[in-house]
Write an enzyme that holds these catalytic residues in place. Structure first.
Site, short mmCIF file in Angstrom:
data_model
loop_
_atom_site.label_atom_id
_atom_site.label_comp_id
_atom_site.label_asym_id
_atom_site.label_seq_id
_atom_site.Cartn_x
_atom_site.Cartn_y
_atom_site.Cartn_z
N ASP A 13 -10.88 5.08 -3.35
CA ASP A 13 -12.07 5.29 -2.52
C ASP A 13 -13.12 6.15 -3.21
O ASP A 13 -13.84 6.92 -2.57
CB ASP A 13 -11.69 5.92 -1.15
CG ASP A 13 -10.62 5.10 -0.47
OD1 ASP A 13 -10.78 3.87 -0.44
OD2 ASP A 13 -9.62 5.68 -0.01
N LYS A 16 -15.70 2.52 -6.39
CA LYS A 16 -15.62 1.57 -7.51
C LYS A 16 -16.44 0.31 -7.22
O LYS A 16 -17.09 -0.23 -8.11
CB LYS A 16 -14.15 1.17 -7.78
CG LYS A 16 -13.30 2.32 -8.27
CD LYS A 16 -11.84 1.91 -8.43
CE LYS A 16 -11.13 1.70 -7.13
NZ LYS A 16 -10.90 2.92 -6.33
N GLY A 40 -10.10 -1.59 -0.57
CA GLY A 40 -11.30 -1.87 0.20
C GLY A 40 -12.48 -1.45 -0.64
O GLY A 40 -12.76 -0.26 -0.75
N HIS A 41 -13.14 -2.40 -1.28
CA HIS A 41 -14.26 -2.08 -2.17
C HIS A 41 -15.57 -2.42 -1.46
O HIS A 41 -15.82 -3.57 -1.14
CB HIS A 41 -14.12 -2.83 -3.49
CG HIS A 41 -12.95 -2.34 -4.31
ND1 HIS A 41 -12.65 -2.81 -5.55
CD2 HIS A 41 -12.02 -1.40 -4.03
CE1 HIS A 41 -11.58 -2.18 -6.01
NE2 HIS A 41 -11.18 -1.32 -5.09
N GLN A 228 -7.46 1.15 -6.06
CA GLN A 228 -6.83 2.47 -5.85
C GLN A 228 -7.27 3.45 -6.94
O GLN A 228 -8.37 3.33 -7.45
CB GLN A 228 -5.30 2.36 -5.77
CG GLN A 228 -4.79 1.66 -4.51
CD GLN A 228 -4.78 0.16 -4.64
OE1 GLN A 228 -4.38 -0.39 -5.66
NE2 GLN A 228 -5.25 -0.54 -3.63
P1 IMP Z 1 0.19 0.80 -0.16
O1 IMP Z 1 -0.60 0.56 -1.40
O2 IMP Z 1 -0.35 0.08 1.05
O3 IMP Z 1 1.65 0.57 -0.36
O4 IMP Z 1 0.03 2.36 0.21
C1 IMP Z 1 0.55 3.38 -0.63
C2 IMP Z 1 -0.38 4.58 -0.67
O5 IMP Z 1 -1.57 4.22 -1.34
C3 IMP Z 1 -0.83 5.07 0.71
O6 IMP Z 1 -1.03 6.47 0.63
C4 IMP Z 1 -2.16 4.39 0.91
O7 IMP Z 1 -3.00 5.09 1.80
C5 IMP Z 1 -2.69 4.44 -0.50
N1 IMP Z 1 -3.68 3.40 -0.79
C6 IMP Z 1 -3.43 2.08 -1.01
N2 IMP Z 1 -4.57 1.42 -1.26
C7 IMP Z 1 -5.55 2.34 -1.22
C8 IMP Z 1 -6.96 2.26 -1.46
O8 IMP Z 1 -7.53 1.22 -1.77
N3 IMP Z 1 -7.65 3.42 -1.33
C9 IMP Z 1 -7.04 4.60 -1.04
N4 IMP Z 1 -5.73 4.72 -0.82
C10 IMP Z 1 -4.99 3.59 -0.92
MG MG Z 2 -11.44 1.90 -0.83
#
Ligand code: IMP
Ligand code: MG
Length: 429
Positions: A13, A16, A40-41, A228
């Site tokens: 977040d 990007k 979520g971009h 991420q």
């Molecule tokens: P998962 O990727 O859904 O398995 O989540 C694992 C961890 O990564 C959690 O803490 C999520 O909140 C975090 N996470 C996954 N995708 C994102 C992202 O795009 N932005 C911020 N945090 C993320």
């Molecule tokens: Mg995001």
């Protein structure tokens, strides 16, 4: 060697999407290399033909899609949710964006299945919650490394798909019912639904590694878009509170099937403060009014799940670590405008444990949970920056803050962003 990698330098977040959209003007291909619809971009398009500006949140399709000349690639390292992809394609088409001939999906990417989402949700009901996005990401990568995953290429062969799906659904049903006492899935309905995806995606499926390597031969410019952030990397992040892939720059080569020798630049995206969604250590977190203000002003709610993000000051210790594991050569600082109203702004310059300075970056959560951040305090600029269009027109205090970050992480600051729109992007000379 025209591959540039865009990595999130914090917990995701960082903005990007905006920076990739900005850079896409001058590239031929934008390729996602890991993660899935957990990302979520956000991209904000300027007003056009009398219509107001429009915000898009992309979960799977690379953020270059808004530039007509760009081809978008979903690489083998991504875990692909066909349902999410279809929704996204439809939304883009509805907005008048052409997809046909502009999207290529790796035949080696693994598919997210309904049982992955159920397993993700079931696990998260336990005590050791990660705080995942619930998109089935962990279970899908689990199947990949267990060598029981179903890949995009399997959609092309009805018989193989049926056999693999049947086996996986039966195993998942066992786990879901016996271990988690949750609902079971119907084999036939899933098989029917997924066979349908073959028809819809056929035109996009290809050997994207071959495609990208051919493009390299033709001297095309490629942008590798990470999802991420480095501190959520399964190898280098705050394990186990991480995602199940490698958002760090190394992941771009394996996730796209391009050689390390093709990479010529690595750009880190850094938010002017810190946020984290989900559980896990966060040394500079502010569980007070300042944190609440950062969330409110910065609109810090998950673009995928809507969850409120945890907020805190910038953490230069984690950033130095991130610069090191990614090999970041230059940095874009985003959301500087969110700090406009603050009287004082802090940056964490060191960690202490039991009063003693820590000389390394701890990646065990026990230590990271207990470190005391050491802060340097900066005077706020208390002036609006979102209308400024030249870096040297920023208030002196804002420039001092930006330049201090550059010094602390020993990296060139290349861009400063003061808003979500394309024109709110200042080049640092
Ligand atoms: P998962 O990727 O859904 O398995 O989540 C694992 C961890 O990564 C959690 O803490 C999520 O909140 C975090 N996470 C996954 N995708 C994102 C992202 O795009 N932005 C911020 N945090 C993320
Ligand atoms: Mg995001």
């Amino acid at each position: 060697m025209p591959v540039q990698i865009i990595v999130g330098a914090q917990w995701g977040d960082e903005g990007k999407g905006k920076i990739v959209d900005h850079l896409s003007e001058n590239v031929d291909i934008v390729a996602r290399y890991q993660g899935g619809a957990n990302a979520g971009h956000t991209v904000v398009l300027p007003p056009k033909n009398g219509k107001p500006e429009k915000e898009f949140v992309l979960h799977l399709i690379p953020s270059g899609i808004f530039h007509k000349h760009v081809t978008c690639v979903i690489g083998n390292g991504v875990v692909l949710d066909p349902v999410a992809l279809m929704t996204e394609i439809q939304q883009l088409k509805d907005a008048g964006i052409k997809i046909t001939g502009r999207l290529r999906i790796s035949h080696n990417a693994h598919l997210i299945m309904p049982y992955h989402k159920l397993l993700d949700a079931a696990r998260e009901k336990g005590v050791e919650k990660i705080g995942t996005t619930g998109r089935g990401i962990g279970p899908a990568y689990n199947d990949k490394y267990m060598r029981t995953g179903i890949r995009v290429v399997d959609l092309l062969n009805r018989e193989v798909l049926c056999k693999k799906l049947k086996r996986n659904i039966e195993t998942s049903n066992e786990i879901l019912s016996k271990l988690y006492h949750s609902q079971e899935l119907d084999v036939d309905s899933i098989i029917n639904e997924y066979q349908e995806f073959d028809r819809k995606f056929d035109e996009f499926i290809t050997d994207t590694s071959e495609y990208l390597n051919n493009a390299l031969k033709k001297k095309k410019v490629i942008l590798a878009e990470g999802a991420q952030g480095a501190l959520l990397d399964v190898d280098h992040g705050t394990y186990p509170y991480v995602t199940s892939s490698n958002p760090t720059s190394g992941g771009a080569c394996t996730g796209l099937g391009i050689p390390p020798t093709s990479i010529n630049s690595i750009v880190g995206i850094v938010k002017a403060y810190s946020t984290r969604v989900g559980n896990g250590p966060f040394p500079t977190e502010l569980k007070n009014e300042i944190g609440d203000n950062l969330r409110k002003i910065g609109g810090e709610y998950g673009a995928t799940t809507g969850r409120p993000r945890r907020c805190g000051w910038l953490d230069a210790v984690s950033l130095r670590y991130s610069v090191r594991v990614n090999g970041i050569q230059k940095v874009a600082i985003t959301k500087l405008d969110v700090l406009d109203e603050f009287k004082e702004i802090k940056i964490c310059t060191g960690f202490k444990v039991g009063g003693k300075k820590l000389n390394h970056y701890p990646t065990d959560t026990q230590t990271l949970d207990t470190v005391e951040p050491v802060y340097q305090t900066f005077k706020g600029w208390q002036a609006k920056t979102s209308d400024i269009r030249k870096y040297n027109k920023l208030p002196k205090e804002a420039r001092l803050y930006v330049e201090a970050i550059g010094k602390m992480i020993e990296t060139k600051i290349w861009v400063v962003s003061v808003g979500a729109r394309r024109d709110q992007t200042l080049m640092v000379k």
